[in-house]
Design a protein around this motif. Sequence first.
Motif, PDB file in Angstrom:
ATOM      1  N   LEU A 131      70.786 142.343 221.716  1.00  0.00           N
ATOM      2  CA  LEU A 131      71.067 140.908 221.666  1.00  0.00           C
ATOM      3  C   LEU A 131      70.096 140.090 222.494  1.00  0.00           C
ATOM      4  N   ALA A 132      69.213 140.756 223.208  1.00  0.00           N
ATOM      5  CA  ALA A 132      68.148 140.048 223.914  1.00  0.00           C
ATOM      6  C   ALA A 132      66.871 139.987 223.094  1.00  0.00           C
ATOM      7  N   GLY A 133      66.854 140.650 221.925  1.00  0.00           N
ATOM      8  CA  GLY A 133      65.723 140.551 221.010  1.00  0.00           C
ATOM      9  C   GLY A 133      64.644 141.586 221.181  1.00  0.00           C
ATOM     10  N   THR A 134      64.866 142.619 221.991  1.00  0.00           N
ATOM     11  CA  THR A 134      63.805 143.598 222.207  1.00  0.00           C
ATOM     12  C   THR A 134      63.626 144.494 220.981  1.00  0.00           C
ATOM     13  N   ILE A 135      62.386 145.003 220.850  1.00  0.00           N
ATOM     14  CA  ILE A 135      62.034 145.943 219.784  1.00  0.00           C
ATOM     15  C   ILE A 135      61.273 147.097 220.427  1.00  0.00           C
ATOM     16  N   ASP A 136      61.855 148.285 220.370  1.00  0.00           N
ATOM     17  CA  ASP A 136      61.218 149.464 220.977  1.00  0.00           C
ATOM     18  C   ASP A 136      60.795 149.176 222.410  1.00  0.00           C
ATOM     19  N   GLY A 137      61.653 148.487 223.159  1.00  0.00           N
ATOM     20  CA  GLY A 137      61.387 148.189 224.563  1.00  0.00           C
ATOM     21  C   GLY A 137      60.526 146.972 224.806  1.00  0.00           C
ATOM     22  N   LEU A 138      59.994 146.355 223.747  1.00  0.00           N
ATOM     23  CA  LEU A 138      59.162 145.160 223.883  1.00  0.00           C
ATOM     24  C   LEU A 138      60.045 143.919 223.839  1.00  0.00           C
ATOM     25  N   ALA A 139      59.945 143.089 224.871  1.00  0.00           N
ATOM     26  CA  ALA A 139      60.739 141.863 224.912  1.00  0.00           C
ATOM     27  C   ALA A 139      59.998 140.744 224.188  1.00  0.00           C
ATOM     28  N   PRO A 140      60.727 139.756 223.656  1.00  0.00           N
ATOM     29  CA  PRO A 140      60.050 138.589 223.074  1.00  0.00           C
ATOM     30  C   PRO A 140      59.074 137.979 224.074  1.00  0.00           C
ATOM     31  N   GLY A 141      57.873 137.671 223.589  1.00  0.00           N
ATOM     32  CA  GLY A 141      56.827 137.150 224.458  1.00  0.00           C
ATOM     33  C   GLY A 141      55.791 138.180 224.842  1.00  0.00           C
ATOM     34  N   HIS A 142      56.102 139.465 224.666  1.00  0.00           N
ATOM     35  CA  HIS A 142      55.127 140.522 224.940  1.00  0.00           C
ATOM     36  C   HIS A 142      53.976 140.407 223.935  1.00  0.00           C
ATOM     37  N   PRO A 143      52.751 140.680 224.359  1.00  0.00           N
ATOM     38  CA  PRO A 143      51.602 140.547 223.436  1.00  0.00           C
ATOM     39  C   PRO A 143      51.736 141.366 222.150  1.00  0.00           C
ATOM     40  N   ALA A 144      52.452 142.475 222.219  1.00  0.00           N
ATOM     41  CA  ALA A 144      52.590 143.327 221.022  1.00  0.00           C
ATOM     42  C   ALA A 144      53.854 143.009 220.226  1.00  0.00           C
ATOM     43  N   TYR A 145      54.595 141.973 220.661  1.00  0.00           N
ATOM     44  CA  TYR A 145      55.901 141.723 220.035  1.00  0.00           C
ATOM     45  C   TYR A 145      55.765 141.251 218.583  1.00  0.00           C
ATOM     46  N   ALA A 146      54.774 140.414 218.307  1.00  0.00           N
ATOM     47  CA  ALA A 146      54.630 139.870 216.954  1.00  0.00           C
ATOM     48  C   ALA A 146      54.386 140.990 215.951  1.00  0.00           C
ATOM     49  N   ALA A 147      53.552 141.938 216.312  1.00  0.00           N
ATOM     50  CA  ALA A 147      53.279 143.053 215.403  1.00  0.00           C
ATOM     51  C   ALA A 147      54.524 143.913 215.216  1.00  0.00           C
ATOM     52  N   ALA A 148      55.266 144.107 216.314  1.00  0.00           N
ATOM     53  CA  ALA A 148      56.487 144.904 216.220  1.00  0.00           C
ATOM     54  C   ALA A 148      57.510 144.215 215.317  1.00  0.00           C
ATOM     55  N   ALA A 149      57.620 142.891 215.453  1.00  0.00           N
ATOM     56  CA  ALA A 149      58.561 142.144 214.609  1.00  0.00           C
ATOM     57  C   ALA A 149      58.157 142.221 213.144  1.00  0.00           C
ATOM     58  N   GLN A 150      56.868 142.126 212.879  1.00  0.00           N
ATOM     59  CA  GLN A 150      56.402 142.208 211.499  1.00  0.00           C
ATOM     60  C   GLN A 150      56.735 143.559 210.898  1.00  0.00           C
ATOM     61  N   GLY A 151      56.682 144.599 211.720  1.00  0.00           N
ATOM     62  CA  GLY A 151      57.019 145.935 211.240  1.00  0.00           C
ATOM     63  C   GLY A 151      58.499 146.110 210.975  1.00  0.00           C
ATOM     64  N   ARG A 152      59.292 145.219 211.533  1.00  0.00           N
ATOM     65  CA  ARG A 152      60.749 145.289 211.325  1.00  0.00           C
ATOM     66  C   ARG A 152      61.239 144.238 210.324  1.00  0.00           C
ATOM     67  N   ALA A 153      60.342 143.549 209.661  1.00  0.00           N
ATOM     68  CA  ALA A 153      60.738 142.459 208.761  1.00  0.00           C
ATOM     69  C   ALA A 153      61.539 142.993 207.574  1.00  0.00           C
ATOM     70  N   TYR A 154      62.596 142.277 207.235  1.00  0.00           N
ATOM     71  CA  TYR A 154      63.365 142.603 206.040  1.00  0.00           C
ATOM     72  C   TYR A 154      62.600 142.157 204.805  1.00  0.00           C
ATOM     73  N   LEU A 155      62.779 142.902 203.731  1.00  0.00           N
ATOM     74  CA  LEU A 155      62.189 142.528 202.457  1.00  0.00           C
ATOM     75  C   LEU A 155      63.210 141.778 201.621  1.00  0.00           C
ATOM     76  N   THR A 156      62.726 140.796 200.891  1.00  0.00           N
ATOM     77  CA  THR A 156      63.602 140.128 199.925  1.00  0.00           C
ATOM     78  C   THR A 156      63.800 141.052 198.729  1.00  0.00           C
ATOM     79  N   THR A 157      64.725 140.701 197.871  1.00  0.00           N
ATOM     80  CA  THR A 157      64.981 141.547 196.702  1.00  0.00           C
ATOM     81  C   THR A 157      63.815 141.545 195.729  1.00  0.00           C
ATOM     82  N   TYR A 158      62.859 140.620 195.915  1.00  0.00           N
ATOM     83  CA  TYR A 158      61.652 140.674 195.077  1.00  0.00           C
ATOM     84  C   TYR A 158      60.449 141.200 195.862  1.00  0.00           C
TER      85      TYR A 158
END
Length: 924
Positions: A799-826
């Motif tokens: 609930l704090a938004g971390t991804i694999d230990g990376l907190a929001p604002g970390h330099p690698a966070y944007a790439a980590a978020a992109q790797g976790r992006a949901y796909l639309t049905t198309y």
Amino acid sequence: MTVGLVLDRNNNISADPLLSGTWAQRQAALDQYSSPADLWATYGANTGDYNTVQGSVPSDAFLLANQLGYLSSAADRTVWATFTVAEFAQFFGLASTDVYVVTPNSNSGQATFVAWAGSLTLPSSVSGLWVDQNVSITTPHLINSTAVPLTGLPGIGNGANSTPAQTVATPAAVAANYNFPLGADVPTDPIALVENTVNNQAGLFAAYNLYRQQVGLSPVTQAQFQVLSGTTDPQGVVIPELTLDISIVAGAVPNSTQLLYSFLNTYPYNANSTPFSAYQLAFFDTTNHPSVITSSYPAVGQASAGSVFDWAWQELFKDGALANVSVHMAAGDEGASANFPNGTVNVAHTHSSPFTLLVGGTSIAGLYTAQNDTTIEQTAALAVAGDPATIFPLVAAGLKTLPSHLSAAAPAAMATVLTTMFETVWQSIAVESGTPTSVSFGSHQTGSGGVATGWSIPDYQQAFGLSTLTNGNRGMPDVAALSSGDTYYAVLSADYVNGTSTTLLHGDGGTSAAAPLWASLTTQFNAVFVDQGLPKLGYYNDLLYIAAVIAPGSFNDVQLGNNDNSYFTSTTSTGYTSPYYDHLYVAGTGEGYSAGLGYDLASGLGTPNGLLLARALSAIAHSQVNSLADPSTSPPMLDADGSGWESGADQALLFQTTGNGATVHLDLGDHATLFSSGASASYSWTSRLAQQSLQSDFDPGLALLFDKQGQGAVSYARVANNETLAVTVDGVAGQATQASLSDPYGFADFFAGSDQVRVARPVAIAETVGGQDDQVAVVRMRQVGENSLQLTLYKVDDLAGTIDGLAPGHPAYAAAAQGRAYLTTYGANSISGPGYGQFGYTELQGVNAGDIIAMRLDNQTTGAVFWAFANANEVVNGQKVGHLWNYGLNTWGWEDTYGGGDHDYNDLIVQLDFTSASGHHWLV
């Protein structure tokens, strides 16, 4: 006369989750019983006690009641007996001279009844008594005799009543106007209707099918229109109340079988009985098992609160809740006075059970009607001219089209389309000048509402924060719908059935129309629930109050009008008379209730937006069911610690201010935070407006009219699990009055005077249908920003938004978020904004139960990127900038400009919906 001896329950029900738990707990408790017989063996009467009481009743009296149709059983805890006067006196320990047969004078309109003097002696195991005869109070004690002057039309938005400008719309048109969620082709369950005597049943059935054909519906078979109790006089009169009810249900849910349970009026035994037996027969119908009941009938009169008579009536509706029946009762057409001429406001005890949904009344005016209603014509002109101050509350009340885009054409004689411009409290009492002046006190022309002093406030109203308004008592109505006033329903004419008119359809209404309309809506909700694997709703008042807090767009907030009609009668001249009181004068005292923001005692929570309410109820129900199965899937945002609040998890939180501008002090564990807020703009977006905008038919012009209206301020903090949390606004401690209702859905409002601070999560937790994985979620959007926007939704670990230990604002966070992006049905991993003013939706695939979903917004015009977590955003004046604003149930608004822009947080409104794509996708 017929009397019901009502026994207590075999087991105490007061603290049982069957009545006192959450909706999901109640359903789970009901599911533990293998059959209705098993349930009533537990909560019916003790069989031995029942047999003893039955054995004490004269056998001829018991058998006659049975022959008349009364249901005596240990399950319903009632022994019915139809006594002679002599038997009545002997059974209850009275002298025969203390029992009277009373024949009222011919002007009273009341039938002969039986009365007694002295106290009744009851069998030891009998706790309640019901005397099945309607007797009204004609001379109540005078409480307020201070008269006020009366002129003109006291009701706002009712001035076209009984004029050529009045609209008469089909029930189907009214249901569509309220956005009922299901189409006419969807099967729906039967509806039970409590009715007075149903006479001339063959003629009624034939006329009913003619009516259906006239309004474009297929005829039905006798099996789809059944009269299940009472007697019929083939030559008797059919009353308008009956034809009104069956017409509303036919139009709103044309595929529902109608089951009519009528009073047991059988001359000479029960010439004027009550609806008690009709309710009981429906609740204990082991053949048809109706799950929804509508009724316009409380019991006439006013039993003393806490008396054996009152106890019997109130326990009856607990039986309804135990039978998992949704009971809808018209709040009444008698205004705040309840037509008791005692000079003050009144609510009858028999009209206020917390286990019934009490439905109040409104009036609807489209543009043409509004322009011909002297009470609102000037306001209508301002709205058409685009005045935002006029239009803003009209939108809250359900307006979906910019007034200048509405048609001003006169509606058809039988309108098949109804479009709300104004919705106000139904108040059609008229004052006609003369000597003396005539005022229609005592009529049925105003929606009832008020405070039932005989009932403590039910839990759902207390949690909503109504204790002060109702002085700790039951408030009513709960909800409202069109009754009469500027728009009537086009229904089957009773005069046509009775052969005194050749006109098949006519205009009629009242809360007696609003109640079956709501019952029809509940029947549609049940179809949705069953389609999504949920049990039927049953008693669900609490879910409606939760929905009003977390999804206020589910209700149209009626803010205009009143139900003021308190009055008294006098034998001396007051300057006023009423056609409803012969040989008496009347005088008004001006007491009653006005509509306003939110819940009020004139319109309750408001009128329904059926589709939005269906979505909200579905989300609430699945959340409760999932939480009951596994509480860890959605930890509470805040926990009450006995003296205040503490964080329910390690989490990121938003702190949003609304009001006149203030300094906010946050105590978070052992540290404090201060921030200042400017005043909210006059038309800053509310949760209701944000959710309303997420309708495909919501006019873009309305959304753009309220663009660039700044909110107060938003702050952001990360709070540890179990850390205390307190909010102070300008030195006043904030009270989270409704937090018990909203906290499970990710936010809580702290109120301090006219200011408010919302504490909210910037993420959604996926509460999927049945807690299933790999589900489809619906994403709805309304764009009120001019730039080109793109939204990405991605999964985070906590609930704090971390991804694999990376907190929001970390330099690698944007790439980590992109790797976790949901796909639309198309197959896309981002969603384009729909364009300035426009609505759009798409669907996400692969959503698992309990997923924590966060968002990123790309402003493709400027190249800026913004995150739901402020500590990943830009720094301005030493502060991280928040770009997200919570608008209730899984709904947020984005600010798309660097530095916070105009702070309107509506540049992209986004809603996540985890349940509507299940089943037949009826709610998508």
